[in-house]
Design an enzyme around this catalytic site. Structure first.
Site, PDB file in Angstrom:
ATOM      1  N   TYR A 144       0.856  -1.182   0.000  1.00 43.03           N
ATOM      2  CA  TYR A 144       0.000   0.000   0.000  1.00 43.03           C
ATOM      3  C   TYR A 144       0.892   1.232   0.000  1.00 43.03           C
ATOM      4  CZ  TYR A 144      -3.351   3.511   1.711  1.00 43.03           C
ATOM      5  OH  TYR A 144      -4.127   4.636   1.859  1.00 43.03           O
ATOM      6  N   ASP A 239       9.420   2.745  -1.015  1.00 43.46           N
ATOM      7  CA  ASP A 239       8.441   3.420  -0.165  1.00 43.46           C
ATOM      8  C   ASP A 239       8.783   3.082   1.288  1.00 43.46           C
ATOM      9  OD1 ASP A 239       4.778   3.521   0.051  1.00 43.46           O
ATOM     10  OD2 ASP A 239       6.385   4.384   1.269  1.00 43.46           O
ATOM     11  N   LYS A 267       5.322   9.476   8.411  1.00 48.06           N
ATOM     12  CA  LYS A 267       5.179   8.902   9.752  1.00 48.06           C
ATOM     13  C   LYS A 267       6.264   9.353  10.738  1.00 48.06           C
ATOM     14  CE  LYS A 267       2.677   4.953   7.806  1.00 48.06           C
ATOM     15  NZ  LYS A 267       1.307   4.901   8.375  1.00 48.06           N
TER      16      LYS A 267
END
Ligand code: KE4
Length: 429
Positions: A144, A239, A267
């Site tokens: 994702y 990623d 994050k």
């Protein structure tokens, strides 16, 4: 178990917000029940609207590597806010954070801040397409990368194929430019490159997958991607929104020794405030406006409060011994859970990298999305609610990662293991 305040709040929320939440996974759709509305966090614990406290293993889906309300972060945010919350102008802090990221990640020579991981991956894809003049991107089923149209696709696994939209609104034109392969399958990657290699602008991959549960790359998988990208003139995008500064100071790329062309972050680098970043080779990043023609912009990009929280977090992480402690806490939790699984005699197992892990309710190792989807999600649902009742807050989905923070103690780990022992027993009557 539903707290009355959370239920009342959820009833109100569902009247004015889709699903009553600001992000789908928070609605407990995969596990059922009413999500506790969280009122506060402190260290390794969070407290809900009815004053019920939980040991937190979600960590806001990764950012809270120091734990909740760390004094250094709270102080940095308060001091920054007192000077103003946003200027829409360059600030000292974003230069500091950019230099720190560049010094930590050898493949990142320049970096651009955005406000989410989705913006980071969306921008990195645009840059890759501009740099190569190609249209197609290759992603992996089960990975994702945020809600970018071209990455919200996932076809049947095991074979490189044109993606099928995961969401209405993703057009056929978009999906035709996205190729999906099976994670950890060099055969599937070979098919993708054989079919589309000279039109692949980029391969985007989670170097340690966290969005089908924690699924590490098997030996040779990432090396094969790097080699094929070099041969085909395709850019390799790591990623690292989850793994960046989570699995080590230099990310997964540092611990695995693979150099991507572009990296996306989020994050942890924002310490719990909205942030994203993309960076990489100087020749690529200098193509980004205003130094180059690839347009990307953002009102709150590099926001001084997010940057202050990120700097405070990374400065704590840069202290000697922090990743060793995260590894030690993660290993203690993994071995405790594995003992509980053995004692319960149930088909389950833990997959872990550092302080991120997943307890899969399936026999055997999970190496890709198909295998992850074999999990007994009914058992997971029971287990999740037993753990919540016990006072441990897990991600409300089998296909997510749990995170240990520097605020967790060995006593906390012991409590979680006890909760697992009892919850496994109750989930397998
Ligand atoms: P955000 O746009 O949510 O900041 O980041 C998107 C993203 C990009 N790349 C990876 C590897 C990610 O894991 C994410 C977002 N992670 C999810 C949890 N698996 C965020 C939680 C949510 O969607 O609410």
């Amino acid at each position: 178990m539903t707290s009355s305040h959370s239920q009342a709040l959820f009833d109100r929320a569902t009247g004015v917000m889709p699903g009553g939440v600001s992000s789908p996974v928070r609605a407990f759709g995969a596990v059922g029940g009413t999500p506790p509305f969280i009122a506060a966090g402190n260290g390794a614990r969070i407290t809900d609207a009815d004053g019920r406290t939980y040991i937190d293993l979600v960590a806001s889906w990764g950012p809270l590597i120091l734990g909740h309300a760390h004094p250094a972060v709270v102080e940095a945010v308060a001091s920054a806010a007192a000077l103003g919350t946003s200027f829409g102008a360059p600030t000292h802090g974003e230069v500091e954070l950019a230099e720190l990221i560049v010094s930590a990640l050898p493949s990142v020579e320049m970096v651009r801040f955005v406000s989410s991981g989705t913006e980071a991956t969306m921008s990195a894809l645009r840059l890759a397409r501009a740099a190569t003049g190609r249209a197609r991107v290759l992603k992996f089923a089960g990975c994702y990368h945020g809600h970018v149209d071209s990455l919200l696709v996932s076809a049947g696994s095991g074979v490189a194929t044109l993606g099928l939209p995961d969401s209405p609104g993703v057009t056929d034109a978009t999906r035709s430019q996205t190729v999906v392969a099976a994670y950890n399958s060099t055969e599937s990657v070979a098919e993708a490159f054989d079919a589309f290699g000279d039109d692949l602008a980029a391969v985007i991959v989670e170097p340690i997958a966290a969005n089908m549960g924690v699924v590490p790359a098997v030996n040779g998988f990432l090396e094969d991607l790097r080699r094929r990208c070099d041969e085909a003139g395709t850019l390799l995008i790591f990623d690292e929104v989850v793994t960046g500064f989570r699995v080590g100071w230099s990310g997964a790329q540092g611990s695995l020794g693979i150099t991507p062309d572009l990296t996306t972050l989020g994050k942890v680098v924002g310490g719990g405030l909205p942030i994203g970043a993309y960076g990489g080779r100087r020749d690529l990043m200098e193509m980004v406006a205003p130094s180059g023609p690839v347009y990307q912009a953002g009102t709150l990009s590099g926001n001084p409060i997010s940057v202050a929280a990120g700097l405070a977090t990374l400065r704590q992480l840069s202290a000697p011994g922090t990743y060793e402690r995260l590894e030690s806490l993660g290993a203690a939790l993994e071995s405790g859970i594995e003992r509980a699984i053995k004692q319960a005699g149930v088909p389950a197992g833990v997959q872990r990298v550092g302080s991120m892990m997943t307890l899969f309710f399936v026999d055997g190792v999970v190496t890709n999305f198909d295998e992850a989807r074999e999990c007994d999600t009914t058992r997971f649902r029971h287990f999740f609610h037993e753990m919540l009742a016990w006072g441990v807050y897990l991600p409300p989905s089998q296909l997510e990662a749990s995170f240990v923070s520097l605020a967790h103690t060995t006593d906390d780990i012991g409590e979680v293991v006890s909760a697992v022992e009892e919850s496994l027993e109750r989930s397998w009557p």
